[in-house]
Design an enzyme around this catalytic site. Structure first.
Site, mmCIF file in Angstrom:
data_model
loop_
_atom_site.group_PDB
_atom_site.id
_atom_site.type_symbol
_atom_site.label_atom_id
_atom_site.label_comp_id
_atom_site.label_asym_id
_atom_site.label_seq_id
_atom_site.Cartn_x
_atom_site.Cartn_y
_atom_site.Cartn_z
ATOM 1 N N SER A 1 71.983 -44.365 34.972
ATOM 2 C CA SER A 1 72.020 -45.694 35.591
ATOM 3 C C SER A 1 72.402 -46.793 34.609
ATOM 4 O O SER A 1 72.821 -47.868 35.025
ATOM 5 C CB SER A 1 70.665 -46.014 36.235
ATOM 6 O OG SER A 1 69.623 -45.861 35.300
ATOM 7 N N ASP B 1 60.276 -52.796 34.928
ATOM 8 C CA ASP B 1 61.470 -52.136 34.396
ATOM 9 C C ASP B 1 61.906 -52.836 33.111
ATOM 10 O O ASP B 1 62.509 -53.909 33.151
ATOM 11 C CB ASP B 1 62.602 -52.181 35.435
ATOM 12 C CG ASP B 1 63.801 -51.353 35.017
ATOM 13 O OD1 ASP B 1 63.936 -51.051 33.825
ATOM 14 O OD2 ASP B 1 64.629 -51.016 35.891
ATOM 15 N N HIS C 1 66.375 -51.026 32.063
ATOM 16 C CA HIS C 1 67.702 -51.483 32.499
ATOM 17 C C HIS C 1 67.927 -52.941 32.090
ATOM 18 O O HIS C 1 66.991 -53.724 32.107
ATOM 19 C CB HIS C 1 67.830 -51.362 34.018
ATOM 20 C CG HIS C 1 67.781 -49.948 34.480
ATOM 21 N ND1 HIS C 1 66.631 -49.350 34.952
ATOM 22 C CD2 HIS C 1 68.742 -48.995 34.513
ATOM 23 C CE1 HIS C 1 66.885 -48.098 35.283
ATOM 24 N NE2 HIS C 1 68.151 -47.842 35.027
#
Length: 302
Positions: free
Chosen positions: A76, A299, A302
């Site tokens: 990702s 998170d 990312h």
């Protein structure tokens, strides 16, 4: 030159408006998910030791130079890069016609007028996961997915973060290297073995006169405030400024050394996109609580 440097504020950034780009998925859309600050979007990288002129992105000029078949392959984190590039190209010119097709794990963004095709093959380990009678097995010596990578003009690879996943996030039950099948093994050693297999694939399948190969280096996370000398910092949550200066207080991820070692064994040209240090300085750049899970999941990757 270019590896070391600092982030400087540039009010002309960002280069595109993320709220009007149709390719950013909800889980990565922190602006639409309610992040209130925007200063983190207005920075550019200034390398040490050279005068880097202020960059003005020429979308149409880029399209003319980017002609051909290009593919991002990885997890990702490389998907983020694919989404950013498609947003830049989408905004290159008003009313630009494009197509976006998805087939299995492959997404293809095409602008026929300029002969530009940008693919994404989501393959988090690069090597194969095969469903067998005993269960799903991570094959450190096998790259069947490589058939999708042939014929590209440019290939950009990445992998690492999934190598540490365990429990429900681990998509395999066994790991195999050669004839040895195990329930588990040292993940860094497995990562290096997989990169050696990928390097052999590059040497066997790539013609450097037709295809340029890049490997996107290790992108660090920011889950421990102690790494940047902030005791009690709630990980990346609430971070709105980058780390100033020319040094990150913490250490580089150990996987970075594995990548360098693996790339040194490859005979064909492979360019390392060394993003580790410049990413370490951006503790403010993560999704934090503005990802898909909101406050239920933080998170800082990312």
């Amino acid at each position: 030159m270019g590896l070391w440097g600092s982030w400087v504020r540039d009010p002309s950034y960002p280069l595109y408006n993320s709220t009007t780009c149709p390719f950013i998925e909800k889980e990565f859309h922190c602006q639409k998910n309610g992040r209130p600050d925007r200063d983190y979007l207005q920075h550019r990288w200034q390398p040490t030791g050279c005068n880097l002129e202020r960059y003005s992105f020429d979308g149409v000029g880029f399209l003319k130079k980017f002609k051909g078949k290009n593919m991002f392959v990885g997890d990702s984190l490389v998907r983020d890069q694919w989404q950013s590039l498609t947003c830049l190209l989408y905004n290159a010119r008003p009313n630009l016609k494009y197509t976006l097709k998805r087939s299995g794990m492959i997404s293809t963004f095409t602008i026929m007028e300029y002969g530009v095709e940008v693919k994404l093959d989501r393959n988090v380990y690069l090597v194969d996961i095969i469903k067998e009678s005993k269960g799903r097995t991570l094959k450190l010596d096998s790259i069947e997915d490589g058939k999708n990578w042939r014929g590209m003009d440019m290939l950009i690879f990445n992998t690492w973060h999934w190598w540490g996943y365990r429990g429900a996030h681990q998509p395999w039950g066994y790991i195999q290297g050669g004839d040895l099948v195990m329930k588990d093994m040292d993940r860094t050693a497995a990562f290096e073995k997989a990169l050696d297999t990928w390097g052999n694939w590059v040497d066997t399948n790539i013609d450097p006169s037709k295809t340029r190969v890049f490997f996107q280096g290790i992108s660090p996370n920011h889950y421990r405030g102690s790494e940047w000398n902030e005791r009690g910092a709630n990980k990346c949550q609430g971070q709105t400024t980058s780390i100033s200066g020319l040094k990150y207080p913490g250490a580089l991820p150990p996987a970075a050394a594995v990548v360098r070692r693996a790339l040194s064994k490859i005979k064909k040209p492979v360019t390392l996109l060394n993003i580790s240090f410049l990413s370490q300085l951006r503790k403010d750049g993560h999704l934090s609580i503005y990802g898909n899970s909101g406050r239920r999941g933080l998170d800082c990757t990312h």
